[in-house]
Scaffold this motif. Structure first.
Motif, PDB file in Angstrom:
ATOM      1  N   ARG A  54      -9.057  10.652   6.627  1.00 36.59           N
ATOM      2  CA  ARG A  54      -9.282  11.800   5.754  1.00 36.59           C
ATOM      3  C   ARG A  54      -8.894  11.522   4.303  1.00 36.59           C
ATOM      4  NH1 ARG A  54      -8.103  17.741   7.615  1.00 36.59           N
ATOM      5  NH2 ARG A  54      -9.866  17.110   8.849  1.00 36.59           N
ATOM      6  N   PHE A  55      -7.869  10.678   4.120  1.00 31.94           N
ATOM      7  CA  PHE A  55      -7.377  10.420   2.770  1.00 31.94           C
ATOM      8  C   PHE A  55      -7.776   9.035   2.255  1.00 31.94           C
ATOM      9  CE2 PHE A  55      -4.504  13.396   4.858  1.00 31.94           C
ATOM     10  CZ  PHE A  55      -4.681  14.487   4.030  1.00 31.94           C
ATOM     11  N   ALA A  56      -8.636   8.360   2.975  1.00 31.54           N
ATOM     12  CA  ALA A  56      -9.065   7.021   2.574  1.00 31.54           C
ATOM     13  C   ALA A  56      -9.766   7.067   1.224  1.00 31.54           C
ATOM     14  CB  ALA A  56      -9.998   6.434   3.628  1.00 31.54           C
ATOM     15  N   GLY A  57      -9.414   6.126   0.363  1.00 33.18           N
ATOM     16  CA  GLY A  57     -10.064   6.005  -0.931  1.00 33.18           C
ATOM     17  C   GLY A  57      -9.568   6.980  -1.987  1.00 33.18           C
ATOM     18  N   ARG A  58      -8.535   7.745  -1.695  1.00 29.40           N
ATOM     19  CA  ARG A  58      -8.059   8.727  -2.667  1.00 29.40           C
ATOM     20  C   ARG A  58      -6.963   8.193  -3.584  1.00 29.40           C
ATOM     21  NH1 ARG A  58      -8.268  14.699  -0.035  1.00 29.40           N
ATOM     22  NH2 ARG A  58     -10.322  14.483   0.865  1.00 29.40           N
ATOM     23  N   VAL A  59      -6.478   7.007  -3.305  1.00 34.14           N
ATOM     24  CA  VAL A  59      -5.480   6.393  -4.179  1.00 34.14           C
ATOM     25  C   VAL A  59      -6.045   5.101  -4.729  1.00 34.14           C
ATOM     26  CG1 VAL A  59      -3.467   7.427  -3.064  1.00 34.14           C
ATOM     27  CG2 VAL A  59      -4.324   5.257  -2.241  1.00 34.14           C
ATOM     28  N   LYS A  60      -5.698   4.822  -5.967  1.00 37.53           N
ATOM     29  CA  LYS A  60      -6.220   3.615  -6.600  1.00 37.53           C
ATOM     30  C   LYS A  60      -5.485   2.373  -6.116  1.00 37.53           C
ATOM     31  CE  LYS A  60      -7.659   6.131 -10.661  1.00 37.53           C
ATOM     32  NZ  LYS A  60      -7.465   6.413 -12.056  1.00 37.53           N
ATOM     33  N   LYS A  61      -4.179   2.516  -5.871  1.00 38.79           N
ATOM     34  CA  LYS A  61      -3.376   1.378  -5.448  1.00 38.79           C
ATOM     35  C   LYS A  61      -2.601   1.783  -4.192  1.00 38.79           C
ATOM     36  CE  LYS A  61       0.432  -1.536  -6.971  1.00 38.79           C
ATOM     37  NZ  LYS A  61       1.506  -1.671  -7.942  1.00 38.79           N
ATOM     38  N   PRO A  62      -2.696   1.007  -3.115  1.00 40.09           N
ATOM     39  CA  PRO A  62      -1.941   1.346  -1.901  1.00 40.09           C
ATOM     40  C   PRO A  62      -0.444   1.374  -2.170  1.00 40.09           C
ATOM     41  CG  PRO A  62      -3.528  -0.408  -1.468  1.00 40.09           C
ATOM     42  CD  PRO A  62      -3.497  -0.197  -2.947  1.00 40.09           C
ATOM     43  N   VAL A  63       0.257   2.225  -1.442  1.00 41.35           N
ATOM     44  CA  VAL A  63       1.703   2.334  -1.576  1.00 41.35           C
ATOM     45  C   VAL A  63       2.340   1.465  -0.502  1.00 41.35           C
ATOM     46  CG1 VAL A  63       3.647   3.937  -1.500  1.00 41.35           C
ATOM     47  CG2 VAL A  63       1.446   4.694  -2.406  1.00 41.35           C
ATOM     48  N   SER A  64       3.351   0.687  -0.897  1.00 38.10           N
ATOM     49  CA  SER A  64       4.011  -0.197   0.065  1.00 38.10           C
ATOM     50  C   SER A  64       4.929   0.604   0.981  1.00 38.10           C
ATOM     51  CB  SER A  64       4.837  -1.258  -0.673  1.00 38.10           C
ATOM     52  OG  SER A  64       5.952  -0.639  -1.296  1.00 38.10           O
TER      53      SER A  64
END
Length: 81
Positions: A54-64
């Motif tokens: 559902r939230f795929a592609g909503r952040v520019k950089k993945p969070v570790s």
């Protein structure tokens, strides 16, 4: 206010008004969330699995994972102050 009676087996029947207000039907699940002076009944309308993607592609950089752990720890500290 609607009320329910506890049976000897620890079961209750939710009044029709409550079931309707929460959008519940046979097989629906509810959660009992502790609050200051008792519990709040919360309808569980969807399984966590339904959130996959559902939230795929909503952040520019993945969070570790480390950053997530730090954010969780900071929030826990803030809540217990």
């Amino acid at each position: 206010m609607p009320a329910a009676t506890l049976t000897s087996k620890g079961q209750i029947t939710l009044p029709a008004a409550v079931r309707s207000a929460l959008g519940l039907h046979a097989g629906s699940k509810v959660d009992f969330v502790p609050v200051k002076d008792g519990f709040k009944v919360v309808a569980l309308h969807a399984d966590v699995v339904s959130l996959k993607g559902r939230f795929a592609g909503r952040v520019k950089k993945p969070v570790s994972i480390e950053a997530m752990d730090q954010a969780i720890a900071a929030q826990a500290i803030a809540r217990h102050r």
